[in-house]
Structure formats: C-alpha cells, structure tokens
Design an enzyme around this catalytic site. Sequence first.
Site, mmCIF file in Angstrom:
data_model
loop_
_atom_site.group_PDB
_atom_site.id
_atom_site.type_symbol
_atom_site.label_atom_id
_atom_site.label_comp_id
_atom_site.label_asym_id
_atom_site.label_seq_id
_atom_site.Cartn_x
_atom_site.Cartn_y
_atom_site.Cartn_z
ATOM 1 N N CYS A 131 0.808 -1.222 0.000
ATOM 2 C CA CYS A 131 0.000 0.000 0.000
ATOM 3 C C CYS A 131 0.843 1.275 0.000
ATOM 4 C CB CYS A 131 -0.962 0.007 1.185
ATOM 5 S SG CYS A 131 -0.215 -0.348 2.782
ATOM 6 N N HIS A 256 -2.749 6.740 3.420
ATOM 7 C CA HIS A 256 -1.323 7.003 3.601
ATOM 8 C C HIS A 256 -0.959 8.311 2.893
ATOM 9 C CE1 HIS A 256 -0.950 3.144 5.301
ATOM 10 N NE2 HIS A 256 -0.333 2.483 4.344
#
Lengths: 350, 350
Positions: A131, A256
């Site tokens: 990710c 993120h």
Amino acid sequence: MTVRPTLAVVGATGAVGTVLLRILSQRADIWGDIRLIASPRSAGRKLAVRGEEVEVTALAEDAFDGVDIALFDVPEDIAAQWAPVAAARGAAVVDNSAAFRRDPDVPLVVPEVNPAALRRRPRGIVASPDCTTLTMIVALGALHAEFGLRELVVSSYQAVSGAGQAGIETLRRQLSLVAGTQLGTNPGDVRRAVGDGTGPFPEPVALNVVPWAGSLCDEGWSSQEMRVRDESRKILGMPQLPVAVTCVRVPVITTHSLTVHARFEGEVTVGKAREIIATAPGVVLCDDPAAGEFPTPADVVGTDPTWVGRVRRALDDPTALELFVCGDNLRKGAALNTAQIAELVAAEKA
Amino acid sequence: MTVRPTLAVVGATGAVGTVLLRILSQRADIWGDIRLIASPRSAGRKLAVRGEEVEVTALAEDAFDGVDIALFDVPEDIAAQWAPVAAARGAAVVDNSAAFRRDPDVPLVVPEVNPAALRRRPRGIVASPDCTTLTMIVALGALHAEFGLRELVVSSYQAVSGAGQAGIETLRRQLSLVAGTQLGTNPGDVRRAVGDGTGPFPEPVALNVVPWAGSLCDEGWSSQEMRVRDESRKILGMPQLPVAVTCVRVPVITTHSLTVHARFEGEVTVGKAREIIATAPGVVLCDDPAAGEFPTPADVVGTDPTWVGRVRRALDDPTALELFVCGDNLRKGAALNTAQIAELVAAEKA
C-alpha cells in the site's frame, strides 16, 4: 470467453476484503459468479456483493474448481500456501500479499504504470504492490515517463489501517483514553495512559508518531522501507534506482501520505509536472496553497485516485521535484489495484 | 560583572514564556533579578520563577532600564518593534521570533553549534532559530563537523504547539469530537465533524496530517519550509547548502519529529555516525529497533536533548545517512535555546 468469468475473493471477511466487495459492487460488473472464500471459522457467513447476499465458503482445494480468477487478500503465509494451489487448479491468481512480490517469475503490476508486465506470468500468479508503494507509484510512473527518474527520497505518514483491523481498533481505543485529557505535554504521560494497549504498534500511536512499520531487516531498515524500494524498482523496471525511504506511522485511520523528493535526468518545470499530474489516469492534482488546497487524508479517504499536492521544484536543484501525495491505502493501496488487475486479466481472456 | 546580571523575560505569560520560567527555575541560577514583562492586559499577574512569585509588568520603554539581558518570546511584530528599544536601553537582546533571523547584522545562534557567532552583534540583538530548525541542527552540526554536509532533504512531523496555545486547544477540541466515533473512514467525515473549528490550521488536524505550516512564500513554498532552509544555512555557515524541506503538521501536542536524508562529502559509516551522535553535547542516540527503541514524541516531550534514532546509511549512496530526529519544540526548540544563549552572553560579561 463468452461466458462471464468466475471470480473468487479469498479473505473476503478481512479489512481489505471488505473494501474489495464494496469496490466490486461499484465498478462495471464484468463477472459471472463471485465466490467468497475465507477461513473455516468464517464459513457460512453471508456478505453483500453486487447487492446480493453471498455465503462464504471455507478455503479448500476444491473451492477453486471452476474459478477463472482468484483474488487473494490474506496474510502472507496463507497466500504463500494457497495461491499456488489455486493456480494449479487453473485460476489466474492476483495476490495482494508480499509473498510473491519479489519473485522474478511473478509480475508486480500497477495497471496505470506497467500493464504489459502481466503478459509473462509463468507461475500463473500476479502480485499487487504494498500500500505504501501504491500511494506514490502511479504519479511517479507518469512523471518518470516524461522526465526519467534518477533518485527518490521518500518519507511516509502511514495510517493505522495499514496494520489491519487491529490497527484501527488500537488507535480508536487510545484516542478514547487521551481525549478530554491534558496528556501529551509531560514525558511518558501518553505511554502510561495507554499501558500495554499498543496493539500491532511498538509505541502508542495516539498523540504520537512512530518511526517503524513492519519487521526488522538488515542494517536497521524496516521491511516496509525495503518494500517501497524493491517494489518501486520492479514496477518501474529500474533495478538500480536509488531509493531512500523512512516509514513513520501516524494517528490517521485510513489513507497514507508521503513526501517525495524525486530527482530526474534533466531540468524539470513545475508547469510541466503539474500538467502531467493533472492529466495522468488515476491521479488528481490538488495544489493551490493560497486557497488552502492540498491533499489530506481526511479528504482523500474513500476515494480511488492518487492525490498530489505541494508540487515544487527544489530550490537548489533544477532536476528535482518535491511532492506531497495521499492515497487511500485500503482502496488503490490494496483492494482497488487487485480489482483493476483482475479486470485486465479478464479482458485478455475475452 | 561581580553583580549578578538582571534578566527580563518579555512575553512571560505565553506558551514559550511559561516553559522558559520553568527552565529558568531548573537550570543553575546565575541571575540577579528576573523581571517578567508582558502585554498591559497581563500586567499585575503573578507567576512563579525560581520558587518565588513575581509580578508581571507591562511592556514599556522604561521596563528595560537596568536590564542586562532581555529574552523576547513574543510574536514577530512585537519583537520587531520592541527588541531595538530594549537594545537601545542597553540590554543584550535574545529574540526567539523570526523578526531578525535573516538580518546579516544579527547572529543566529545555537550554543552547541556556532557559539562563536555571538561575538559579532552590531545591533545588540541575537536571534534564536525556528523550532523546526532546532529539532535537527544540533545533531546535524555534530555530523557536519566530522563528515562535511553536502545536501539535506527533510520532512517534518510538526506538533500543534508550534502554532501556540491555540494550536493545542484546537487539537484537544477536535480529539474530543472524534474519540469514541467511527470517523476517519469516509470522505470528509472528519471535516464535517470538526466544522469551522480548525483554529490556526487550514484543515482538521485530528485523525489527519496537514502538509502546511506558516504563510505562503514564492513558488508554493511555506514560510516554515523557507525558514528551515535559510536558518540551517546561516547557522552552519554554508550559504549554498542545498536544502529541500516539506513541512507537515501532525496530531501531536508537543515535540517535533523530522526525517533527514543527509548527504556528506565522502563515504560515511553508521558506526562513526552513531559514535558522533552518542557523544555530541545536547544529543541522545536512541536507536535499537530490535528492542523497539527509537525516539517518539510521547517519550521525548518535556526533555531537553535532540533524540536521534533510525540511523542508517542510504542503501544506494554510501555518502548519505537517514535519520529520524525528535525534539521538544517548546524546550530546545524555543525556550531552552534562548536560555542557553542568555547564559553565554552573561558569561562573556562576567
């Protein structure tokens, strides 16, 4: 094939699997059967996908009979064991774990960046990146195509859901302990309030940032940092690209963020960089500080694209750009990228 | 002087002033009178310093009569107006604002790094650096002395108290709104919960990170980013040093963290770097990931030193080091550095 392909989702009840079912319900429906597979203890549960309730079946060899494409959203050890089983039964496997990402016989694919890598997959397995890599790689792939990358220096601001449901629950529990208090101004006060409740993290994550993600590799690097370097190189087809990464966990639920210092082969201009970012598929330019516009996790969560802001040319190096990039780590960072890969695989068979 | 010097604290009632009074009460007491000065509306309040209650007097020209050293912890515009007044009345001024930091006739001093710069101060004013610069500069000064700096790439994880008491109150209020909820997983849910209550920040800071600090400068840079570059160059005496900075606010009350990619003149070793960090005055090495040891704000808040962890040599560049650095932005990042400068000034007069 004229018959619509059968898709299996392995790990359908997990944090990423849950998001994947939502994504499959939102995207153009190209699938015949969608089978939901999970551990035996989840077998029999019913989950909604495409507006229908589907019963979860237990992970077993014959669960893959008749499956055209199998998406694995399970821990690395389970994927390492079961992805080859599914492939041997004839399913094209798309794996979201780290189990096969470094295997030279397994392509590591980001559909916007290196779709051609799909062609060669001798093991019948395709890997989807980590990710954190996915947070930046679509935007960087577009900039690389124009300017030619030479070096990356990256720092992460990683959400707790990157550590799964346990990460989310840990932050929520800690927030309940520190909200309404005066904690955070004396040495160790947050740590004492949190006690042993650090969950999957080595330190309290509420009112804190923790410069660690993953396990310990050689010479003090974290596995998360090594992944960003190894995977960026593999996806971009640049095995020698210098990549320096420091990964830090922050008290954000999902999405993120990364700061990126990217050095290119020659001079870059902010105008051209912004044009590339604004027009690249899967990337959104969000960059007007005078109007208070830059991406933040609170706005990006739940969306599909990579959001890029704070686009600046380094003041002391006309070949380098500074970026701040956000991406939902459960969507493009995980479930969405595997769904996109599965759609590409389905299209080649059509 | 045989008589102990008289110290004035201007801005004694503010966030930094409050910490300064605590620091003056903890350090070796070299002072005669300590006068507390603040805005007229705070005049008459009594504050504790060195175990005694001292009455706050109003900022006025004659408040500086008989003052040997005046510490200014006030906003930039107040400092710009009043520091020269104090200097004209004969006080040596130590200013913590940005008002004079770029003035070539005002030294910018970090006692562990460039104490000799104190000698030339034609305006009678010494400036103390910005808190973000101070988070890293003591450690970098020590590494520079050994290895010779060539380039810095820095990303910040800045605490809300860098925006003063209003920053602290804003985060605490937002935390109370999001704790115990399921917010942070849908687009805009945190923003809607927070509403207009973003205080000194352009976006919600709870469950979020915000890539902005300060005001807008040319070409999309923030004033905070420009300060780190300008001040690092001035303190290190390297006006051409390439410095690329991205500043990001995080939901931490106090203690700034930075990731630093530092490139040096030649090859570096982690062993030598660790030795320098472990022995440099004002710096603590906290670096054993196998034992879960790295600095985090929760542990560093309330302490004086710069804490350095995650010391690694860049995998693809033997001349570069990666560091994660934490420092209490109200102590070394502000009050402590001014107190240390004042002690140096007092010592030269002794």
